[in-house]
Design a protein around this motif. Sequence first.
Motif, short mmCIF file in Angstrom:
data_model
loop_
_atom_site.label_atom_id
_atom_site.label_comp_id
_atom_site.label_asym_id
_atom_site.label_seq_id
_atom_site.Cartn_x
_atom_site.Cartn_y
_atom_site.Cartn_z
N ASP A 100 1.01 -1.32 0.01
CA ASP A 100 0.07 -0.08 0.02
C ASP A 100 0.78 1.01 -0.10
O ASP A 100 2.16 1.30 0.53
CB ASP A 100 -0.81 -0.23 1.48
CG ASP A 100 -1.97 -0.99 1.30
OD1 ASP A 100 -2.52 -1.43 0.33
OD2 ASP A 100 -2.29 -1.50 2.43
N ILE A 101 0.43 2.39 -0.63
CA ILE A 101 1.08 3.68 -0.58
C ILE A 101 0.50 4.33 0.70
O ILE A 101 -0.50 4.45 0.82
CB ILE A 101 1.03 4.34 -1.91
CG1 ILE A 101 1.44 3.74 -3.15
CG2 ILE A 101 1.74 5.76 -1.72
CD1 ILE A 101 1.26 4.43 -4.33
N ARG A 102 1.35 4.78 1.63
CA ARG A 102 0.97 5.63 2.85
C ARG A 102 1.69 6.97 2.70
O ARG A 102 2.74 6.95 2.16
CB ARG A 102 1.57 4.98 4.03
CG ARG A 102 0.93 3.55 4.14
CD ARG A 102 -0.46 3.80 4.71
NE ARG A 102 -1.02 2.19 4.88
CZ ARG A 102 -2.47 2.10 4.60
NH1 ARG A 102 -3.16 3.09 4.01
NH2 ARG A 102 -2.67 0.82 4.81
N GLY A 103 1.09 8.08 2.98
CA GLY A 103 1.57 9.36 2.81
C GLY A 103 1.36 9.99 4.31
O GLY A 103 0.21 9.71 4.99
N ARG A 104 2.10 10.99 4.56
CA ARG A 104 1.82 11.89 5.66
C ARG A 104 2.52 13.06 5.54
O ARG A 104 3.47 13.42 4.86
CB ARG A 104 2.23 11.22 7.15
CG ARG A 104 3.85 10.91 7.28
CD ARG A 104 4.33 10.15 8.18
NE ARG A 104 5.84 9.98 8.25
CZ ARG A 104 6.53 9.42 7.58
NH1 ARG A 104 6.12 8.77 6.44
NH2 ARG A 104 7.61 9.48 7.65
N GLU A 105 2.25 14.12 6.38
CA GLU A 105 2.73 15.49 6.35
C GLU A 105 3.42 15.63 7.89
O GLU A 105 2.94 15.18 8.72
CB GLU A 105 1.65 16.46 6.50
CG GLU A 105 2.09 17.91 6.58
CD GLU A 105 2.31 18.44 7.63
OE1 GLU A 105 2.95 19.58 8.00
OE2 GLU A 105 1.54 18.03 8.82
N TYR A 106 4.66 16.05 7.70
CA TYR A 106 5.66 16.29 8.99
C TYR A 106 6.11 17.79 8.73
O TYR A 106 7.16 17.84 7.82
CB TYR A 106 6.51 15.23 9.25
CG TYR A 106 7.34 15.42 10.34
CD1 TYR A 106 6.51 15.46 11.85
CD2 TYR A 106 8.68 15.83 10.43
CE1 TYR A 106 7.33 15.61 12.94
CE2 TYR A 106 9.32 16.08 11.67
CZ TYR A 106 8.98 15.83 12.46
OH TYR A 106 9.71 16.02 13.89
N ASN A 107 5.92 18.85 9.71
CA ASN A 107 6.51 20.10 9.65
C ASN A 107 6.39 20.63 8.23
O ASN A 107 7.51 21.37 7.74
CB ASN A 107 8.19 19.97 10.01
CG ASN A 107 8.02 19.76 11.41
OD1 ASN A 107 7.17 20.05 12.30
ND2 ASN A 107 9.22 19.23 11.88
N GLY A 108 5.29 20.50 7.56
CA GLY A 108 5.23 21.21 6.22
C GLY A 108 5.53 20.51 5.05
O GLY A 108 5.69 21.00 3.83
#
Length: 116
Positions: free
Chosen positions: A66-74
């Motif tokens: 699966d492709i997982r994405g996230r945001e961290y500090n912009g």
Amino acid sequence: MAYELTGKIKLIQEPQTFNSGFTKREMVVTVDDGRYPQEINLEFVQDKISLLDGLQPGQEVTVSFDIRGREYNGRYFNNLQGWKVEAAAAAETSADYGAPAGGEEPPPYGDDDIPF
């Protein structure tokens, strides 16, 4: 959403355990893509790290992920998170197209018998 790729294992990292108790293990698979092969990094987390046990560099595998994405500090990051690995050799040996179901021998036919 599930994806799949097939290639040869280039590298299998040792498991990493963090202070939070989170464990991950990474594997790099080389995929032929025209003139320039692609080296794809996949990570396996928690109980899925055991899927990499017994695999070796150079072995042909098919990986479901699966492709997982996230945001961290912009900033935005993507990970390919594996959840299934099939060794190509295992898939080839598990299907014997010439043998009938149940492992029985085919009935003998004479020269004048028609097998249909």
